[in-house]
Design a protein around this motif. Structure first.
Motif, PDB file in Angstrom:
ATOM      1  N   PRO A 108       0.823  -1.228   0.000  1.00  0.00           N
ATOM      2  CA  PRO A 108       0.000   0.000   0.000  1.00  0.00           C
ATOM      3  C   PRO A 108       0.845   1.261   0.000  1.00  0.00           C
ATOM      4  O   PRO A 108       0.473   2.252  -0.629  1.00  0.00           O
ATOM      5  N   ILE A 111       1.746   2.799  -3.467  1.00  0.00           N
ATOM      6  CA  ILE A 111       0.732   3.358  -4.369  1.00  0.00           C
ATOM      7  C   ILE A 111       1.007   4.848  -4.549  1.00  0.00           C
ATOM      8  O   ILE A 111       1.232   5.584  -3.589  1.00  0.00           O
ATOM      9  N   ASP A 131      -2.644  -2.944 -17.093  1.00  0.00           N
ATOM     10  CA  ASP A 131      -4.077  -3.118 -16.866  1.00  0.00           C
ATOM     11  C   ASP A 131      -4.874  -2.900 -18.152  1.00  0.00           C
ATOM     12  O   ASP A 131      -5.933  -2.260 -18.167  1.00  0.00           O
ATOM     13  N   SER A 160      -0.923   2.613  -9.328  1.00  0.00           N
ATOM     14  CA  SER A 160      -2.231   3.211  -9.019  1.00  0.00           C
ATOM     15  C   SER A 160      -3.072   2.363  -8.071  1.00  0.00           C
ATOM     16  O   SER A 160      -4.049   2.860  -7.500  1.00  0.00           O
ATOM     17  N   GLN A 161      -2.745   1.110  -7.905  1.00  0.00           N
ATOM     18  CA  GLN A 161      -3.510   0.243  -7.018  1.00  0.00           C
ATOM     19  C   GLN A 161      -2.628  -0.932  -6.600  1.00  0.00           C
ATOM     20  O   GLN A 161      -1.549  -1.141  -7.143  1.00  0.00           O
ATOM     21  N   GLU A 162      -3.106  -1.682  -5.642  1.00  0.00           N
ATOM     22  CA  GLU A 162      -2.303  -2.764  -5.097  1.00  0.00           C
ATOM     23  C   GLU A 162      -2.057  -3.864  -6.125  1.00  0.00           C
ATOM     24  O   GLU A 162      -0.966  -4.415  -6.207  1.00  0.00           O
ATOM     25  N   GLN A 164      -1.927  -4.940 -10.028  1.00  0.00           N
ATOM     26  CA  GLN A 164      -1.887  -4.454 -11.405  1.00  0.00           C
ATOM     27  C   GLN A 164      -1.269  -5.537 -12.285  1.00  0.00           C
ATOM     28  O   GLN A 164      -0.378  -6.287 -11.861  1.00  0.00           O
TER      29      GLN A 164
END
Length: 690
Positions: A108, A111, A131, A160-162, A164
């Motif tokens: 986290p 990110i 993605d 951008s997120q946990e 990908q």
């Protein structure tokens, strides 16, 4: 021949080992491995670069949907990355497109952080999806964007997120998508020494090396064009032939030519490099003509194959020829390493060559293992070939520099000799000029003496004519000179003796003239020797001009450093030209003198012989007349008085004739003295010229 047979046996064993290695390595690559590294790559810390080496999800099915995070990967396999594709689908024919997929799980706290993935696809086309969205693409020639040919591609994105998904599609001819290390993820920095090093190593440094080595190769080809030494030819070709391998992967060429075509053509440099390196090594040991012919033939066929593939690509054949190229290059490397080992025992110049070629051989073995997927590493063949080629250039440059310095030293010595020669030639020329003038004066005096001799001989002829007239008058008067016949006989006897002396004097005159002519011929011989010496001077002048020309050439090669030396060489040439002109003038003067002397001697001989013949004939007639007078005087009794007077006149004429003969003798003696002076004068210039 025994040593040659052992070398051939060793090379044959080496080939067999290499073939076994290739076969065994292919079996190793084909062994299945079940673990999947890219199925879930956990990223918790990027303070240090994260190594992405491992088994990645892979498929050769080229579907756009593979970029989607929801794509079905149940039918995908795994391959060792970096590594080859042969194991993935061993039953299929070679293919050119492969998809890789990695599922990343980021901590986290990462990110929002900007990261970079370094990926080296060795000139292949690359498309990267994050993605499902394309974040990087390279394929064909592009004049605006950097291609990152053999450099690691920096794929930059923001977490951008946990979870990908990163997928990348690679198009390549090599059946190996991710070719070599580095294959890492690292935190993005505007200035990152780690990234900069790899970019410089595979990009700018490689391009710079291509042009530097190529330029040095062209330099040695120019040297070969001048000196015709094969050593410089092979050194030049070694530098020029490696240019495709170094230079074709650069952005400068990729902006204009399709990268896949350049990828095929850049392999032409490897075989040529091995061939010329092997030939260059033989200069320091011994030559193997049969091996060189085979080497040139095989390399020519390989180059023709790669050029053909660049025009009409056949994937299976290309891979086979490429693999054979690696084996062939290593076999040749073994051969010239063996040659250099033998050469290094006798010649230390071969030691740096042996070191360089051994490094290249080790790097080529490393890259064969890398190409076969047995190891994950950075390609070193560029480094190895650069070291080996640099050693050749250093050795060739050292030999050229040594030759240049030796020639420069020799030229300085010649320059000193030429300066002394200029002074000597000038001095000797002035002396020869002075002596030639003296010789002309002496010849002129000799001509006058000869003319005086001719005048004296004419007077002798007139006196003899008078004696003949008086003898005839005495014959008429003798009829009345009976009383003084006895005295008349004595006078006649005296006259006979005088005539004999005149005849002897004339013979002596002729002999002295002959001796004088022989001395003049000796002078002419000496003049010819002097003329031959001027020919030697002309030869020296020609050699000096030739050396001046060679010095000018060497100065031109030296560039700005050789300008002063070029001026000296030009002045040496001018001095040689002046010396040659002076020598030709002397030669012309000697030829003219020789011609004039020959003419004078010929005329003198002709006139003297004519006068001597006439005098001899006249004297002979006088003797005959005197004998006749002696016979007649026995009957001349009544005219003795008249006969007495006539005989007195004859005596006076004989005295005058004697004086003339003495004058001739003195003149001829003067001619002999002058001839001796001429001989002494000509001997001294002859010694000076020698």
């Amino acid at each position: 021949m025994e040593e040659l047979g052992k070398g051939f046996l060793r090379m044959t064993c080496f080939r067999f080992i290499m073939i076994l290695l290739v076969v065994y390595s292919t079996r190793l690559v084909a062994e299945p491995q079940q673990d999947c590294f890219s199925c879930e790559i956990k990223v918790t810390d990027l303070s240090e670069p994260l190594d992405l080496t491992g088994r990645w999800l892979f498929t050769n099915s080229d579907q756009p949907s593979h970029a989607s995070p929801e794509a079905d990967t149940s039918q995908w396999t795994t391959v060792m990355t970096p590594g080859g594709w042969e194991k993935a689908y061993p039953e299929q024919s070679p293919y050119m497109v492969g998809w890789y997929r990695g599922n990343f799980v980021f901590a986290p706290e990462l990110i929002g952080q900007k990261v970079t993935i370094l990926l080296d696809a060795y000139m292949g086309g690359v498309e990267v999806f994050l993605d499902g969205k394309e974040i990087y693409q390279r394929g064909s020639s592009n004049s605006y964007e950097k291609y990152f040919s053999i450099q690691p591609i920096p794929i930059i994105f923001t977490i951008s997120q946990e979870r990908q998904v990163i997928a990348f599609r690679i198009t390549t001819n090599l059946m190996k998508g991710v070719y070599q290390l580095p294959f890492t993820m690292l935190s993005y920095k505007n200035q990152d020494d780690y990234v900069s090093f790899y970019q410089f190593w595979g990009g700018e440094f490689r391009s710079l090396s291509a042009f530097v080595v190529g330029a040095i190769g062209l330099f040695f080809l120019l040297i070969y064009a001048k000196v015709k030494s094969k050593l410089y030819l092979i050194a030049g070709l070694s530098g020029v032939s490696i240019f495709p391998f170094y230079g074709f992967p650069s952005d400068m060429f990729i902006r204009h030519v399709d990268p896949q075509t350049l990828q095929i053509l850049h392999y032409t440099g490897i075989g040529s490099l091995a061939m010329f390196h092997g030939y260059f090594a033989q200069f320091f040991y011994r030559f193997y003509p049969w091996f060189n012919r085979l080497n040139f033939t095989v390399n020519g066929v390989l180059i023709a194959c790669f050029v053909y593939f660049a025009i009409d690509f056949h994937h299976q054949a290309f891979l086979g020829v490429r693999k054979f190229l690696f084996i062939y290059a290593n076999i040749v490397s073994y051969q010239f390493i063996y040659v250099l080992v033998q050469a290094a025992r006798k010649n230390r110049v071969a030691v740096p060559l042996l070191l360089g070629e051994f490094i290249m051989f080790a790097c080529s073995i490393h890259d064969i293992l890398l190409a076969l997927g047995l190891i994950q590493s950075v390609s070193l063949i560029f480094f190895g070939t650069l070291i080996a080629t640099s050693c050749i250039m250093v050795v060739a440059s050292s030999l050229f520099a040594s030759t240049y310095l030796e020639n420069k030293s020799l030229l300085k010595n010649i320059e000193g000799v030429n300066k002394n020669l200029e002074s000597i030639v000038e001095t000797r020329t002035n002396e020869l000029k002075t002596k030639s003038q003296a010789m002309d004066h002496m010849i002129h005096r000799q001509s006058e003496a000869v003319e005086s001799t001719v005048g004296e001989l004419n007077q002798i002829l007139e006196t003899v004519d008078q004696n003949v007239g008086h003898a005839r008058a005495s014959e008429k008067e003798a009829e009345t000179s009976h009383q003084i016949a006895t005295e008349g006989r004595e006078r006649v006897s005296q006259m006979q003796q005088s005539m004999k002396e005149i005849e002897s004097a004339v013979v002596s005159v002729v002999e002295q003239v002959r001796i004088g002519n022989e001395n003049i011929e000796t002078i002419m011989t000496i003049i010819k020797d002097i003329s031959q010496k001027t020919t030697i001077i002309n030869d020296i002048v020609f050699q000096t001009k030739l050396l001046s020309f060679n010095a000018s050439v060497e100065a031109a090669r030296a560039g700005d450093q050789g300008k002063g030396f070029s001026v000296v060489a030009e002045e040496v040439g001018n001095l040689a030209q002046m010396s040659g002109n002076a020598a030709r003038e002397i030669s012309a003067l000697l030829d003219r003198s020789q011609t004039e002397i020959h003419t004078i001697v010929g005329n003198s001989q002709k006139q003297v012989h004519e006068l001597a013949n006439r005098s001899s004939n006249t004297v002979s007639k006088g003797v005959e007349l005197a004998v006749r007078c002696d016979e007649i005087l026995t009957e001349l009794v009544d005219r003795v008085g008249t006969v007495k007077n006539l005989m007195a006149s004859i005596t006076k004429a004989a005295e005058e004739q004697s004086e003339g003969v003495h004058s001739i003798s003195e003149t001829m003696a003067s001619l002999v003295d002058q001839s001796q002076e001429v001989e002494a004068i000509t001997k001294k210039p002859k010694k000076l010229v020698a």
